[in-house]
Each structure stands twice: as structure tokens, then as C-alpha cells.
Design a protein around this motif. Structure first.
Motif, PDB file in Angstrom:
ATOM      1  N   LEU A 146      10.917   4.760  -2.562  1.00 44.09           N
ATOM      2  CA  LEU A 146       9.991   4.158  -1.608  1.00 44.09           C
ATOM      3  C   LEU A 146      10.817   3.738  -0.398  1.00 44.09           C
TER       4      LEU A 146
ATOM      5  N   ASP B   4       0.876  -1.164   0.000  1.00 40.29           N
ATOM      6  CA  ASP B   4       0.000   0.000   0.000  1.00 40.29           C
ATOM      7  C   ASP B   4       0.920   1.222   0.000  1.00 40.29           C
ATOM      8  N   ALA B   5       1.209   1.737  -1.197  1.00 46.47           N
ATOM      9  CA  ALA B   5       2.242   2.765  -1.381  1.00 46.47           C
ATOM     10  C   ALA B   5       1.749   4.154  -0.979  1.00 46.47           C
ATOM     11  N   ARG B   6       1.610   4.332   0.327  1.00 46.94           N
ATOM     12  CA  ARG B   6       1.281   5.630   0.919  1.00 46.94           C
ATOM     13  C   ARG B   6       1.888   5.648   2.311  1.00 46.94           C
ATOM     14  N   ALA B   7       2.229   6.829   2.795  1.00 44.94           N
ATOM     15  CA  ALA B   7       2.780   6.919   4.144  1.00 44.94           C
ATOM     16  C   ALA B   7       1.811   6.264   5.126  1.00 44.94           C
TER      17      ALA B   7
ATOM     18  N   GLY C  66       1.168   3.092   4.986  1.00 41.61           N
ATOM     19  CA  GLY C  66       0.695   1.878   4.322  1.00 41.61           C
ATOM     20  C   GLY C  66       1.492   0.656   4.763  1.00 41.61           C
TER      21      GLY C  66
ATOM     22  N   ILE D 297       5.225   1.496   5.350  1.00 45.00           N
ATOM     23  CA  ILE D 297       5.663   2.491   4.373  1.00 45.00           C
ATOM     24  C   ILE D 297       5.815   3.839   5.092  1.00 45.00           C
ATOM     25  N   SER D 298       6.986   4.478   4.905  1.00 49.27           N
ATOM     26  CA  SER D 298       7.209   5.758   5.572  1.00 49.27           C
ATOM     27  C   SER D 298       7.435   6.918   4.605  1.00 49.27           C
TER      28      SER D 298
ATOM     29  N   VAL E  52       6.993   8.003   0.189  1.00 46.83           N
ATOM     30  CA  VAL E  52       6.637   7.626  -1.174  1.00 46.83           C
ATOM     31  C   VAL E  52       6.863   8.818  -2.101  1.00 46.83           C
ATOM     32  N   ASP E  53       7.689   8.626  -3.099  1.00 45.49           N
ATOM     33  CA  ASP E  53       7.876   9.580  -4.196  1.00 45.49           C
ATOM     34  C   ASP E  53       7.789   8.727  -5.462  1.00 45.49           C
ATOM     35  N   PRO E  54       6.587   8.574  -6.047  1.00 44.59           N
ATOM     36  CA  PRO E  54       6.362   7.625  -7.132  1.00 44.59           C
ATOM     37  C   PRO E  54       7.406   7.702  -8.249  1.00 44.59           C
TER      38      PRO E  54
END
Length: 175
Positions: free
Chosen positions: A102, A72-75, A77, A93-94, A96-98
Motif C-alpha cells: 500500500l 479507503d484502499a483504492r487508488a 482513496g 492512496i496511490s 494498492v496490491d492487497p
């Protein structure tokens, strides 16, 4: 034999093949490992495979129950695994810069039970048609036997995981 030594022996048997992994540093409080690979794919394609297809490329023998993986690619997540009623949070996940970066935090595999944690940094850098994927894991915590034997094993496993992503990108359609 201590619990740590037994865990290291088991890991060494499970992951006993060669990769080109690198231990950047190792000391009393932890270690840093770095693995890098370049693939012939755009950074956004690599990103989609990393995030959306983790269940297809993550090595099945590096799971708790050969469950279903998701990121779940969000802070805040979760990089999680589920198998029926069983579930595991592998990492949180801490950052995320798509298609660029990551960052996940936590302890992968047996590191969790050993009370160790770290920051796993996936860095993507596109140059022309290629993307370089760097996987850097900075681990810290107490180890009664130190990190001399543990760091190379973790480094090797990280190499396996990164190679699996690279192999997936070269053999599967990820559009």
C-alpha cells in the motif's frame, strides 16, 4: 527560534521515548526512514488490520482531534480522519496490491503545514506463519533548517505507528 525549530522542539517533547527506527538517508532535499517489524500473522490478516481497523490501532495522540480514522484502499482513496464537522486528509492512496503493498502520498502531521510531502510505502512479506511489515517514508520539500533534526523525529513517530499495528495484531482478534 524559527517555526521549523519550534515544530521540531514540540515534536521531540511529544515523542520522547525510544524505538528501534532507522534513518536510511538524509540530505538537503529530504530524507528516507525505514521501520520493520515481524508479526505472527498471515499477510491477509495484517492487510485487513491495516486497512479495516486503522481506527483501533492508530495511536490516538497522533491525530488532529482524536477523530475516526479510515483508509479507503483504492487508488485515489483517502487516509482520513473525521471528528464531527472537522476532517483531515492525512494522505492520498496511490497504489494498492492487497496483502502485499500500500503506497500513500502526502505529508503526515506537521509535515503538511511545513509544505513537505512524501511517499509512505507499506510492504507486507509473508514467510511461513509470519509477516514482515516494512514502513518506508520518503519525504521531500524545503526545510530552512535542513533535515538533520527532523528525520530522526519522523523516524521515531513511524516506529510508534508500526509498533501500534504490531501490538494490535498480537492482542486483538482481527478475523
Amino acid at each position: 527560534m524559527t517555526k521549523t525549530t519550534a515544530a521540531l522542539a514540540l515534536l521531540s517533547l511529544i515523542f520522547s521515548f525510544n524505538t528501534s527506527a532507522k534513518v536510511e538517508s538524509s540530505g538537503n532535499g529530504g530524507f528516507i526512514v525505514l521501520n520493520t517489524v515481524t508479526v505472527n500473522a498471515a499477510a491477509d490478516t495484517v492487510w485487513r488490520a491495516l486497512i479495516n481497523d486503522v481506527d483501533q490501532w492508530w495511536p490516538g495522540d497522533h491525530s488532529w482531534w482524536t477523530g475516526t480514522f479510515s483508509i479507503d484502499a483504492r487508488a485515489g482513496g483517502c487516509f482520513c480522519e473525521r471528528a464531527g464537522e472537522r476532517s483531515a486528509e492525512h494522505m492520498r492512496i496511490s497504489f494498492v496490491d492487497p496483502a502485499k503493498q500500500l503506497v500513500m502520498t502526502g505529508g503526515l502531521g506537521p509535515l503538511q503545514a511545513m509544505g513537505m510531502t512524501g511517499a509512505l510505502n507499506w510492504q507486507l512479506e509473508q514467510t511461513g506463519a509470519d509477516t514482515t511489515i516494512s514502513l518506508r517514508y520518503h519525504v521531500q520539500g524545503y526545510s530552512e533548517s535542513g533535515y538533520k533534526d527532523l528525520a530522526p523525529v519522523v523516524d521515531h513517530v513511524q516506529g510508534i505507528q508500526l509498533k501500534a499495528l504490531a501490538d494490535f495484531l498480537t492482542t486483538a482478534k482481527t478475523d
